[in-house]
Design an enzyme around this catalytic site. Structure first.
Site, PDB file in Angstrom:
ATOM      1  N   HIS A  85       0.801  -1.168  -0.069  1.00  0.00           N
ATOM      2  CA  HIS A  85       0.134   0.047  -0.025  1.00  0.00           C
ATOM      3  C   HIS A  85       0.669   1.147   0.002  1.00  0.00           C
ATOM      4  O   HIS A  85       1.981   1.364   0.677  1.00  0.00           O
ATOM      5  CB  HIS A  85      -1.003  -0.002   1.273  1.00  0.00           C
ATOM      6  CG  HIS A  85      -1.974   0.854   1.254  1.00  0.00           C
ATOM      7  ND1 HIS A  85      -1.828   2.208   1.344  1.00  0.00           N
ATOM      8  CD2 HIS A  85      -3.375   0.754   0.727  1.00  0.00           C
ATOM      9  CE1 HIS A  85      -2.885   2.966   0.986  1.00  0.00           C
ATOM     10  NE2 HIS A  85      -3.913   2.094   0.637  1.00  0.00           N
ATOM     11  N   GLU A 157      -4.086   2.028  -7.174  1.00  0.00           N
ATOM     12  CA  GLU A 157      -4.366   3.112  -6.581  1.00  0.00           C
ATOM     13  C   GLU A 157      -3.644   4.326  -6.617  1.00  0.00           C
ATOM     14  O   GLU A 157      -2.441   4.258  -6.227  1.00  0.00           O
ATOM     15  CB  GLU A 157      -4.309   2.602  -5.000  1.00  0.00           C
ATOM     16  CG  GLU A 157      -5.046   1.729  -4.504  1.00  0.00           C
ATOM     17  CD  GLU A 157      -5.430   1.635  -3.090  1.00  0.00           C
ATOM     18  OE1 GLU A 157      -6.777   1.489  -2.742  1.00  0.00           O
ATOM     19  OE2 GLU A 157      -4.601   1.727  -2.065  1.00  0.00           O
TER      20      GLU A 157
HETATM   21  P1  13P Z   1      -9.946   5.825   0.015  1.00  0.00           P
HETATM   22  O1  13P Z   1     -11.278   4.910  -0.361  1.00  0.00           O
HETATM   23  O2  13P Z   1     -10.084   6.444   1.438  1.00  0.00           O
HETATM   24  O3  13P Z   1      -9.412   6.963  -0.809  1.00  0.00           O
HETATM   25  O4  13P Z   1      -8.494   4.977   0.368  1.00  0.00           O
HETATM   26  C1  13P Z   1      -8.497   3.984  -0.528  1.00  0.00           C
HETATM   27  C2  13P Z   1      -7.184   3.333  -0.201  1.00  0.00           C
HETATM   28  O5  13P Z   1      -6.215   3.639   0.182  1.00  0.00           O
HETATM   29  C3  13P Z   1      -7.757   1.715   0.090  1.00  0.00           C
HETATM   30  O6  13P Z   1      -6.483   1.007   0.082  1.00  0.00           O
END
Ligand code: 13P
Length: 233
Positions: A85, A157
């Protein structure tokens, strides 16, 4: 669709138990994966949801104070685990090499990794993001067998989208997902970053998205239920 809920560093023992009761009432045909904090893994008792973790150690069990090994996760019926992450890459300085070691520990223990990749705003603006994302995937998966590569889940992401309310255009998501599919044609790909019950109508038009990795929305059960309804209608 796969809907992975990343609680991040939220929910104490009591608030997690109440949250879990609400989550038990969610109705969906999608596959929900709950990734709570380590402290809440042992409290998990849902039957409509699979259990995931947010991180694992690069090592086997042993003298690694403060770490949680994949064998320990597996003993709590953890079936999935987020790795790489961006919050960990940034604050814990996790490298692609560390992430490769974590993925291999997870597969050794029959846990499916959810590998997060994504670019910063600067990397998007200077157009280095295709190379960044390719490198994140290739370095983290280079020692995997073909069946492991197929089983691996990727979460795209964009760092600038996480928790900001900003989401990329569908064409921008498609461009990155196509890059990922070219490297790992069989892997499922999730989108993560400010996905919610208001923007899901737009996001769901993106044909290569196999699911979502939700941060903030994972903690708001009513909005999560709305999100899931819109996703299927
Ligand atoms: P948000 O949905 O709060 O933007 O976070 C995304 C995330 O980092 C999931 O791992």
């Amino acid at each position: 669709m796969i809907i992975a809920l990343n609680n991040k560093c939220n929910l104490t023992k009591d608030t997690f138990l109440a949250y879990q009761e609400d989550l038990a009432k969610i109705t969906t045909t999608d596959h929900l994966i709950l990734c709570p904090s380590f402290t809440n893994l042992a409290l998990f008792n849902l039957t409509n949801v699979s259990l995931g973790a947010q991180n694992t150690s690069i090592d086997d069990q042993g003298a690694h104070t403060g770490e949680i090994a994949a064998q320990q996760l597996a003993s709590f019926t953890v079936k999935y685990c987020i790795v790489g992450h961006s919050e960990r890459r940034t604050t814990q300085h996790e490298t692609n090499e560390d992430i490769a070691a974590k993925i291999s520990q997870l597969f050794k223990n029959d846990i499916t990794p959810i590998l997060c990749v994504g670019e910063s705003l600067e990397q998007r603006q200077n157009k280095s993001y295709p190379e960044i994302i390719k490198t994140e995937i290739i370095e983290a998966t280079k020692s995997l067998t073909p069946p492991e590569k197929e089983r691996l889940i990727i979460a795209y992401e964009p760092i600038w989208s996480i928790g900001t309310g900003l989401i990329p255009q569908n064409s921008e998501i498609m461009e990155v997902l196509t890059i990922i599919k070219n490297i790992l044609p069989q892997s499922k790909i999730l989108y993560g970053g400010s996905a919610n019950d208001e923007n899901i109508d737009t996001l769901k038009e993106c044909p290569l998205i196999d699911g979502y990795l939700l941060g903030g929305l994972s903690l708001k059960i009513d909005n999560l239920q709305k999100f899931l309804k819109k996703l299927t209608h």
